[in-house]
Design an enzyme around this catalytic site. Sequence first.
Site, short mmCIF file in Angstrom:
data_model
loop_
_atom_site.label_atom_id
_atom_site.label_comp_id
_atom_site.label_asym_id
_atom_site.label_seq_id
_atom_site.Cartn_x
_atom_site.Cartn_y
_atom_site.Cartn_z
N ASP A 140 -22.82 17.09 32.18
CA ASP A 140 -21.91 17.58 33.46
C ASP A 140 -20.64 17.55 33.06
O ASP A 140 -19.83 18.06 32.13
CB ASP A 140 -21.84 15.72 33.44
CG ASP A 140 -23.30 15.10 34.12
OD1 ASP A 140 -24.23 15.71 34.05
OD2 ASP A 140 -22.71 14.32 34.52
N ASP A 141 -19.96 17.86 34.77
CA ASP A 141 -18.41 18.47 34.38
C ASP A 141 -17.64 19.70 34.14
O ASP A 141 -16.99 20.10 33.83
CB ASP A 141 -17.95 17.02 33.48
CG ASP A 141 -17.72 15.67 33.89
OD1 ASP A 141 -18.43 15.77 34.79
OD2 ASP A 141 -17.49 14.62 32.83
N HIS A 152 -22.28 17.68 41.19
CA HIS A 152 -21.20 16.75 40.32
C HIS A 152 -20.00 16.69 41.83
O HIS A 152 -19.33 15.66 40.95
CB HIS A 152 -21.00 16.74 38.83
CG HIS A 152 -20.75 16.08 38.47
ND1 HIS A 152 -21.38 14.66 38.95
CD2 HIS A 152 -19.46 16.03 37.53
CE1 HIS A 152 -20.89 13.95 37.81
NE2 HIS A 152 -20.53 14.49 37.35
N HIS A 210 -14.10 14.43 40.85
CA HIS A 210 -14.95 12.91 40.05
C HIS A 210 -13.11 11.82 39.52
O HIS A 210 -13.51 11.10 38.41
CB HIS A 210 -14.80 14.64 38.11
CG HIS A 210 -15.87 13.01 37.82
ND1 HIS A 210 -15.19 12.35 36.89
CD2 HIS A 210 -16.90 13.96 36.83
CE1 HIS A 210 -16.62 12.02 35.89
NE2 HIS A 210 -17.45 12.40 36.45
N HIS A 226 -21.87 16.07 28.52
CA HIS A 226 -21.28 17.10 28.63
C HIS A 226 -21.02 17.84 28.54
O HIS A 226 -20.62 18.44 27.65
CB HIS A 226 -19.85 15.91 28.84
CG HIS A 226 -19.80 14.50 29.79
ND1 HIS A 226 -20.64 13.76 28.79
CD2 HIS A 226 -19.35 13.75 30.88
CE1 HIS A 226 -21.02 12.43 29.61
NE2 HIS A 226 -20.67 12.57 30.44
#
Length: 260
Positions: free
Chosen positions: A59-60, A109, A113, A212
């Site tokens: 992720d991210d 995603h 965020h 991540h």
Amino acid sequence: MGMILIFLILISACSNVPSNNYQITVKDVDPYPETSLSIIKKPSDTTGANEKTIYLTFDDGPSSATPDILNTLKLFDAKATFFMLEPKMLESPDIVKRIVEEGHAVALHGVTHNKHRFYLSEQMALDEMNQAQKTLAEITGITSNIIRTPYGSIPYLTDSFRKVLDDNGYKLWDWNVDSSDWSSSNEDFIHSTISQIKSLEKGKVTPIVLMHDRSETAAHLINLLTYLHKGGFVTKTIDADLEPYHFSCYDRCKRIGIES
């Protein structure tokens, strides 16, 4: 004398044949109590019965750590799914293209965020995913409908949010192995991840590992991939033909800002 010599040669040859009598021990299998849904493929799937599939997700990103992650994955011929943020894709389009070129899956995603923005309304969540999808398509020519919402779908992705995203063709994915790599600067998270994978393996549940896109994760990824390689796991990418895995609300979902 000649017959005796031939007989002795035959005995010697037979004694040098390696034995194929391997002993297999089958251990008792206990169901994994916290996960009730395993990955289901379409009937056309030809996955081997004894093959152990695992889905690695990051992720991210993309970030400055992504090239190191990709290099390590390449060493093991491993594949992963990258849930990317729209601003990060704009910052590093070449890395996004490399992810695709090396056979990994690209997924969405969102944009901010920021839970207070993303979960502000159903339309806001949809807008973020649409914006991320548009940017991904502009960079790679690929349109992905695979999504992971910020911080996962519990507790703020209520049923109304889920319906809007589903109605617009998005497929929501959470995880069943949380590496907690974001909270650790050493390899402790690798030990925790392996322990969770072992528990799922006992229950015959396919692991979906949350990691991540960060330098600390990249630094220790080789240890996890070494374990998976030795354990006979095959890493695969999440695609549109898979039945999505995500957390169910039950009574746990609530609107952002509403205290239980």
